[in-house]
Enzyme design. Structure first.
Site, short mmCIF file in Angstrom:
data_model
loop_
_atom_site.label_atom_id
_atom_site.label_comp_id
_atom_site.label_asym_id
_atom_site.label_seq_id
_atom_site.Cartn_x
_atom_site.Cartn_y
_atom_site.Cartn_z
N ALA A 3 -7.81 62.20 -17.99
CA ALA A 3 -9.22 62.14 -17.54
C ALA A 3 -9.68 63.44 -16.90
CB ALA A 3 -9.46 61.00 -16.58
N GLY A 4 -10.86 63.83 -17.29
CA GLY A 4 -11.52 64.98 -16.67
C GLY A 4 -11.33 66.28 -17.41
N LYS B 268 -1.23 51.45 -21.25
CA LYS B 268 -1.81 52.31 -20.21
C LYS B 268 -2.60 51.39 -19.28
CE LYS B 268 -5.60 55.42 -19.40
NZ LYS B 268 -6.69 56.24 -19.95
N GLY C 141 -14.56 61.29 -18.31
CA GLY C 141 -15.75 61.73 -19.03
C GLY C 141 -16.51 62.86 -18.36
N ASN D 15 -9.89 62.45 -24.32
CA ASN D 15 -10.75 61.62 -25.17
C ASN D 15 -12.16 62.18 -25.25
OD1 ASN D 15 -12.10 59.64 -26.61
ND2 ASN D 15 -11.67 58.00 -25.22
N THR D 16 -12.93 62.07 -24.15
CA THR D 16 -14.35 62.45 -24.19
C THR D 16 -14.57 63.85 -24.75
OG1 THR D 16 -14.75 61.04 -22.29
CG2 THR D 16 -16.45 62.67 -22.79
#
Lengths: 367, 258
Positions: free
Chosen positions: B184-185, B97, B158, B206-207
């Site tokens: 993301a987001g 990635k 995040g 992830n986050t």
């Protein structure tokens, strides 16, 4: 460009009357803002904001988890040499102090490196006093060549260099710079640095920026708490970090809030900075620069360090020693200052886990 | 019904990709992977430490998962390429990635440098999944230089703000033949489901999982949301109507003439 211009903007600012005008409502409104201005940050450093520490803590905690996760990066300092030609009144290495000075030979360095690497740490911060004669850039480079075999991230905390010298060290494998202005107030700076090259306020102030231009990956700035009014010193440190982040968006910027520690025969702090003050500073900075790193060293007491894990800390030193050659035992010299948290790396890691956080040993890879 | 996603010649049955940063304890990673059903797991090479097996993040990724090292920390194409090659040399496989970030305030990717890195690594045999700000021209260019998928952000890393870039992602999904993976987001399972309903090929989270009160339970919730969103997409959701459908149609009088 220089941070000096920003410093001058606030040099003669009327802090007392700004603090006096603040209301509780102002503080609450600022805590709830998404992006804080410089004066918002200053307001959070005010005596008025002390009443709102819990609210600040809740937000700082949330922001830190969001941006960094429940993670604490571990590193340790390694003193290469204690020769110094400066006269900083707060430091055990000052030229006036008579003790047997020492500089690690490359073999000794390798033994120290081996001992530290045995703890699993991959981030090392190397330190020297200011002596271009005993610890020139060429010596630092030789040390970096050895340390690269054991560590994946090498930071320096040495005397300020020229941009080309920073570039040389970056090329050699250094990825981080820590340099404290010690005290941002120019008058006090001149008082506590009565002699030596460190008297050059501007050369030191612009050092992190020179390193940024030289391609360093991370910079860490700070004021030594205890030399002057902590609120304004914390303010300038935050402004400095913010200035660097805005000017060099690809550099990771962090601060340290080191409090003065005793050293053999040393001067007492001019100003007392208590735990509450330290916490207020960390929280205000976190709200002002949500992605900025905050480093907490072993200068702080064990139990306090544990409380600070949830208050914005992103990095902690562990298994520290402020003496040259202190790890491998042979021929240890006098320390720069007394540390307060003497727990070793494995213990610190366990403690961090026990607070529901992950101790991270490696978060960079020399490329 | 079998509905695999094929990337780099691999058949994937889970459309949730998992990130491994920010967990309070690496031991939660295998549990989160299992609970979510994820098959592709991304790790930052900067965290990989073969010399310290007890803490080495790679050792917490269950066998059978596809490792997707990311180039976190790369500030330009040259650094991303180096990190990718180091990852491959370290035995992390040939997926990568690409993450090129030169902005520490919002962590927004540098699309231009990302294209350059993608081109070089794709030519070198990597399965390249570039993380980008959603932009049609950039996505076309990435397809041209050999990317295996395009990974547009829904909101800054995040931020948990969901599909703030919805319209641009929708355009990518319509126009680009490569799988579009929203990265993301995404802060909640409902937002992941929404991305899947729009036709995203997968999402990377992830986050939202790692920093949840119970990361493993949240991983499970995301796994289900992604499945539900995908199933809804395949089922062909009804059109959104602004008005109730008239019960007396205006053209009801028309009859087929013999």
């Amino acid at each position: 460009m220089s941070f000096y211009k920003q410093y001058q903007r606030f040099k003669d600012f009327d802090y007392a009357s700004f603090f006096n005008r603040l209301t509780d409502q102002d503080i609450r409104r600022i805590i709830n803002k998404n992006r804080l201005s410089e004066l918002d940050y200053l307001a959070l450093l005010s005596p008025r904001a002390e009443k709102c520490l819990e609210e600040m803590a809740q937000k700082a905690h949330r922001l830190t988890i969001q941006h960094f996760g429940r993670v604490i990066l571990l590193y340790t300092p390694l003193y290469l040499a204690d020769y110094c030609i400066n006269s900083c009144v707060y430091c055990g290495f000052r030229v006036q102090n008579k003790f047997a000075r020492k500089k690690l030979s490359l073999d000794e360095l390798e033994s120290e490196a081996r001992v530290i690497a045995g703890t699993g740490l991959k981030h090392i911060l190397i330190l020297t006093g200011e002596s271009r004669k005993h610890s020139p850039v060429s010596y630092i480079k030789e040390c970096v060549e050895i340390l690269k075999k054991y560590f994946t991230s090498i930071g320096i905390e040495i005397y300020p260099l020229e941009e080309a010298e920073y570039a040389e060290l970056v090329f050699a494998g250094v990825d981080g710079l820590t340099i404290y202005q010690e005290v941002y107030d120019e008058q006090v700076y001149s008082e506590v640095h009565p002699a030596g090259p460190k008297r050059d306020y501007r050369f030191r102030l612009d050092a992190p920026e020179r390193a940024c231009r030289a391609g360093i990956r991370s910079v860490n700035v700070g004021a030594l708490l205890g030399l002057y009014d902590w609120r304004t010193e914390a303010f300038f440190t935050g402004l400095h970090a913010n200035y660097l982040q805005n000017s060099y968006p690809d550099v990771e910027v962090s601060i340290s809030p080191p409090r003065m520690r005793p050293y053999p025969g040393g001067a007492a702090p001019r100003v007392m900075v208590n735990d509450k003050n330290l916490v207020q500073y960390m929280l205000a900075f976190r709200l002002f620069v949500p992605r900025g790193g905050i480093s907490i060293s072993t200068r702080e007491r064990p139990e306090l360090r544990e409380y600070l894990i949830k208050l914005g800390t992103t990095r902690m030193s562990a298994g520290s020693c402020t003496a040259v050659g202190g790890r491998s035992g042979a021929d240890k010299s006098t320390g720069q200052f007394e540390i307060s948290d003497e727990r070793d790396v494995a213990t610190m890691a366990r403690v961090i886990y026990s607070h529901g956080y992950q101790p991270v040993y490696k978060d960079w890879q020399t490329i | 019904m079998s509905d695999p996603l094929i990337i780099g010649g691999q058949k994937l049955f889970s459309r949730l990709f998992l990130g491994t940063g920010k967990f309070p304890n690496n031991k939660m990673i295998p549990e989160a992977v299992t609970a979510s059903g994820a098959q592709v797991v991304t790790i930052a090479l900067r965290r990989v430490d073969p010399e310290f097996p007890e803490e080495n993040i790679v050792n917490f990724v269950p066998k059978g998962c596809i490792l997707m090292p990311n180039t976190s920390g790369a500030r330009n194409a040259r650094e991303a390429v180096r990190i990718a090659r180091m990852a491959r040399a370290a035995g992390c496989g040939n997926w990568v990635k690409i993450e090129v970030i030169a902005d520490n305030r919002y962590l927004l990717p540098d699309n231009y440098e990302t294209i350059k890195a993608t081109e070089e690594l794709a030519a070198d045999g990597f399965v390249v999944l570039p993380y980008v700000s959603p932009d049609l021209m950039v996505a076309r260019k990435l397809a041209e230089v050999g990317a295996a998928a395009v990974m547009p952000l829904g909101a800054p890393i995040g931020s948990n703000r969901g599909l703030q870039t919805r319209e641009l992602i929708r355009i990518l999904i319509e126009e680009i033949s490569l799988p579009v993976i929203v990265d993301a987001g995404i802060g909640r399972p409902s937002q992941a489901a929404e991305a899947m309903e729009m036709g995203a090929a997968a999402v990377l989270v992830n986050t939202a999982i790692a920093t949840a009160g119970d990361p493993v339970a949240m991983a499970r919730a995301f796994g289900r949301a992604v499945e539900a969103g995908r199933a809804a997409f395949l089922a062909g959701p009804g059109e959104v109507q602004r008005y109730a459908r008239a019960s007396s149609p205006l053209t009801g009088f028309l009859r087929d003439e013999d």
